[in-house]
Design a protein around this motif. Structure first.
Motif, short mmCIF file in Angstrom:
data_model
loop_
_atom_site.label_atom_id
_atom_site.label_comp_id
_atom_site.label_asym_id
_atom_site.label_seq_id
_atom_site.Cartn_x
_atom_site.Cartn_y
_atom_site.Cartn_z
N ARG A 102 0.83 -1.20 0.00
CA ARG A 102 0.00 0.00 0.00
C ARG A 102 0.86 1.24 0.00
N GLY A 103 0.35 2.27 -0.60
CA GLY A 103 1.08 3.52 -0.63
C GLY A 103 0.10 4.67 -0.69
N LYS A 104 0.57 5.83 -0.21
CA LYS A 104 -0.30 7.00 -0.21
C LYS A 104 0.04 7.87 -1.42
N LEU A 105 -0.96 8.02 -2.29
CA LEU A 105 -0.78 8.85 -3.48
C LEU A 105 -1.97 9.79 -3.59
N LYS A 106 -1.69 11.05 -3.86
CA LYS A 106 -2.75 12.05 -4.01
C LYS A 106 -3.68 12.07 -2.79
N GLY A 107 -3.06 11.89 -1.63
CA GLY A 107 -3.83 12.03 -0.39
C GLY A 107 -4.62 10.80 0.04
N GLU A 108 -4.60 9.75 -0.77
CA GLU A 108 -5.36 8.55 -0.40
C GLU A 108 -4.43 7.34 -0.35
N GLN A 109 -4.87 6.37 0.45
CA GLN A 109 -4.12 5.13 0.56
C GLN A 109 -4.57 4.19 -0.57
N TRP A 110 -3.63 3.60 -1.27
CA TRP A 110 -3.97 2.69 -2.36
C TRP A 110 -3.23 1.38 -2.19
N GLU A 111 -3.92 0.30 -2.50
CA GLU A 111 -3.28 -1.01 -2.47
C GLU A 111 -3.09 -1.51 -3.89
N VAL A 112 -1.90 -2.02 -4.17
CA VAL A 112 -1.63 -2.55 -5.50
C VAL A 112 -2.24 -3.95 -5.56
N THR A 113 -3.23 -4.14 -6.42
CA THR A 113 -3.88 -5.44 -6.49
C THR A 113 -3.64 -6.15 -7.83
N GLY A 114 -3.20 -5.43 -8.82
CA GLY A 114 -3.00 -6.07 -10.11
C GLY A 114 -1.85 -5.45 -10.87
#
Lengths: 209, 45, 447
Positions: free
Chosen positions: C82-94
């Motif tokens: 997971r990483g925070k980009l553009k203020g939101e947390q995102w999980e790499v799923t694909g």
């Protein structure tokens, strides 16, 4: 608000909207059909795999400056995916539908239109004049099936209910949906709004997020 | 870069105003540079 | 689906914990596959044999399989991080590797997931990263306006940069749609740096997305990677923001201001210049004289502590002949001298039926910043090519504080150096950017 007892388990079922004719008992998952003051159980709702939706019944939000609360949910699936349609009750008692799919959120309302083309006449890219002001373009036409429902709903959302759903987009983040369920054709139009702009509260707790 | 340009541009404008007020040609290839007369001129008088 | 009777016991039917992982074994190789978001995932890829499996199918049908010969690509960002980009947390799923069919250029795409905001893409091409969001609104495409196709969205114009067919080379992770075998899409990219509008068209639908260029160190920081773990940047990305275009914008605006200012100052000085005649006298000269003739003018006074001075020779009788004078402007008090020389010559004639002329009967010299005071002129003069030796008259005119344009043009030149340089850099950046495109506005036609 109308409160009736679940004929299956006896739990109290509250009907927040007068338009609601269908409910799923939150305790025993019996699917209930309401006729005036009469509530009858027609079946059971089976659980589905969690779809990570952050919304839930009781969740509140703001659209066009007006507060609403989610009181029912209809999850529909098609061959390549699914989406949720949340039945929303605005503070003034008017209903709306909050469509939710893959992080897109659109609030829409049933509109009266004079003439709706039959679903066979539509293909992606077709322009349809739904209201006097705006022309919408057909995005996709899908055969959908009700996968799951909960809360109270203005339609008989039993699992397996089939319909044809036509999604349309309009200018300025506008959207519309035409739903063909048998002879029953209904048109909804509204617009997309960013998640943050809904100012949701009472969202569902998502582990780890 | 824009800031350097702003500063240099202002400098040029100031220099221009100053030079024009003095009747001074900033760049004058054919300039007649003044020199002190070195005793009896090559010219008369 | 319609089995209304066979339901789990009511006690268990309460809301399931969110994000419950589902495990299945690969239909092809039997390896365990875990599906992290089973409720929203339709396709999952086996980590061991890279079979693409339909999770919505009860038999976990294999949609297709990457052949053994296909090289295995390794994502730079690990799936599940997971990483925070553009203020939101995102999980790499694909993770998807795609290729342009015509050029064989490949790029990587990472599918990001956030349960509140849905899906985003992080794409990597030649070390350049883009953060991509699917949009619902269809941009207007304008192909009528000249031959250059562009798209318009929210009042912004995007120029067509690329179109082609993209195929999927490799895929890993889980996806919210059913990945079809040999899925190929018609792609179009329209740019308006740092943004890019892209459309992907297959036989079923057109999906538009809006990309935003993001610095690779932003990606590294978000996913806690070292910058050297990310691919090296090469060239200029289609929608990379040019550092020169912003500079050019600002500098060109400043140039207009400076131009106006200099012009206003110049006009001001020209209007207010005294342009005063301080000396005017006619003197005789003998044409074609072998010896140099000399004279000294009377003393004249110059006002102002500092101003320019123009000395003008007017020799009206010069006609296919010349008059030369060397002299000096002398300060009567300090003896300071300003040497100068000037030739007045005027030639004309008819050559092959066409008349021509060269030179003029007047010539002048401008002295810059001459201090005020009393001055006189010493003049030596000679002349030649006259037809006779009759004495003639030349005039010397001295003017104080005359309008002059030299400074104006020099200052305009100086003030234009940086803008010209910036424009050249900005343009060459764009030329380089567009060199990867078939639609370069800079390419010579017929290419």
């Amino acid at each position: 608000m109308l409160t009736l007892a679940c004929p299956s388990c006896g739990a109290a079922e509250a009907f927040r909207s007068k338009a609601s004719v269908f409910a799923v008992c939150s305790f025993c998952k019996s699917t209930l059909v309401r006729q005036d003051m009469d509530l009858s159980a027609v079946g059971k709702m089976s659980e589905l795999q969690d779809d990570m939706t952050p919304l839930q019944i009781g969740c509140q939000g703001t659209y066009a400056g007006k507060r609403f609360e989610l009181i029912g949910r209809l999850k529909v699936g098609y061959s390549d995916g699914f989406w949720n349609e949340w039945y929303a009750l605005f503070a003034d008692g008017s209903p709306g539908w909050l469509a939710e799919a893959q992080g897109f959120y659109a609030m829409c309302f049933e509109v009266a239109t004079r003439e709706i083309p039959s679903s066979n006449a539509l293909t992606p890219g077709t322009n349809v004049r739904l209201t006097a002001q705006s022309v919408f373009q057909v995005e996709d036409i899908r055969q959908v099936k009700c996968l799951y429902s909960e809360g109270e709903l203005p339609l008989f959302a039993t699992q397996g209910r089939e319909s044809t759903s036509v999604d349309l987009t309009g200018p300025d983040n506008g959207m519309a949906t035409i739903e063909y369920a048998g002879s029953d054709v209904r048109v909804f139009s509204g617009s997309y709004q960013e998640f943050d702009d809904f100012n949701f509260n009472n969202l569902r707790k998502l582990d780890g997020w | 870069m824009a800031r350097i340009y702003l500063a240099s541009g202002i400098l040029i404008c100031v220099l221009f105003a100053y030079a024009s007020a003095q009747g001074w040609r900033i760049i004058d290839p054919g300039a007649a540079a003044p020199s002190k007369s070195t005793g009896p001129c090559i010219y008369h008088k | 689906m319609a089995g209304n009777e066979e339901v789990p016991p009511p006690a268990l039917s309460a809301q399931q914990p969110s994000g419950s992982v589902k495990t299945l074994s690969c239909t092809h190789c039997g390896a365990a596959i875990s599906v992290k978001y089973p409720g929203s995932t339709m396709t999952v890829v086996c980590n061991s044999c890279h079979s693409v499996i339909d999770v919505t199918d009860e038999n976990y049908r294999i949609l297709y399989q990457f052949s053994k010969s296909t090289q295995v690509c390794k994502p730079r960002i690990q799936l599940g991080t997971r990483g925070k980009l553009k203020g939101e947390q995102w999980e790499v799923t694909g993770y998807i590797v795609r290729q342009d069919r015509a050029s064989c250029v490949t790029w990587d795409e990472y599918l990001l997931f956030n349960p509140y905001h849905g899906y985003r893409w992080l794409t990597e091409n030649n070390g350049h990263w883009n953060f991509v969001k699917t949009i619902k609104e269809n941009p207007a495409i304008d192909c009528a306006w000249s031959s250059r196709r562009h798209a318009e969205l929210d009042g912004k114009k995007y120029k067509l940069f690329y179109d082609g067919t993209a195929i999927m080379l490799f895929v890993l992770g889980e996806f919210y749609w059913r990945i079809e075998a040999e899925q190929k899409v018609e792609m179009e990219d329209y740019i308006c740096p740092p943004e890019m509008l892209s459309s992907e068209r297959d036989d079923k639908e057109v999906v538009w997305s809006l990309s935003e260029y993001i610095a690779s160190n932003e990606v590294a920081e978000a996913f806690k990677l070292r910058t050297d773990e990310l691919p090296q940047q090469q060239g200029i990305a289609a929608n990379q923001l040019s550092p020169w275009s912003a500079r050019w914008e600002k500098i060109s605006r400043l140039w207009i201001v400076f131009f106006a200012l200099l012009t206003a100052i110049e006009i001001g000085f020209c209007v207010t210049a005294a342009n005063k005649s301080v000396f005017k006298e006619g003197y005789p000269y003998i044409p074609n004289s072998k010896s140099t003739q000399t004279l000294t003018t009377s003393v004249f006074n110059l006002e102002k502590s500092s101003a320019n001075l123009s000395v003008k020779f007017d020799v009206p009788d010069v006609s296919n002949s010349w008059f030369y004078s060397s002299g000096e402007l002398v300060n009567n008090k300090t003896g300071e001298v300003y040497p100068f020389e000037r030739t007045v010559e005027y030639y004309f004639g008819v050559d092959g039926g066409e008349s021509w002329s060269e030179g003029s009967t007047v010539n002048q010299i401008l002295f810059s910043s001459v201090p005020g005071g009393d001055y006189y002129l010493n003049l030596d003069f000679e002349s030649g090519s006259f037809k006779d030796l009759a004495s003639r008259t030349f005039f010397v005119m001295v003017r104080r504080d005359v309008p002059d344009y030299a400074n104006y043009f020099w200052c305009l030149f100086f003030v234009s150096i940086i803008p010209v340089f910036t424009w050249i850099r900005s343009r060459s950046y764009e030329v380089q950017r567009w060199s990867d495109s078939d639609y370069s506005p800079y390419a010579s036609s017929g290419d």
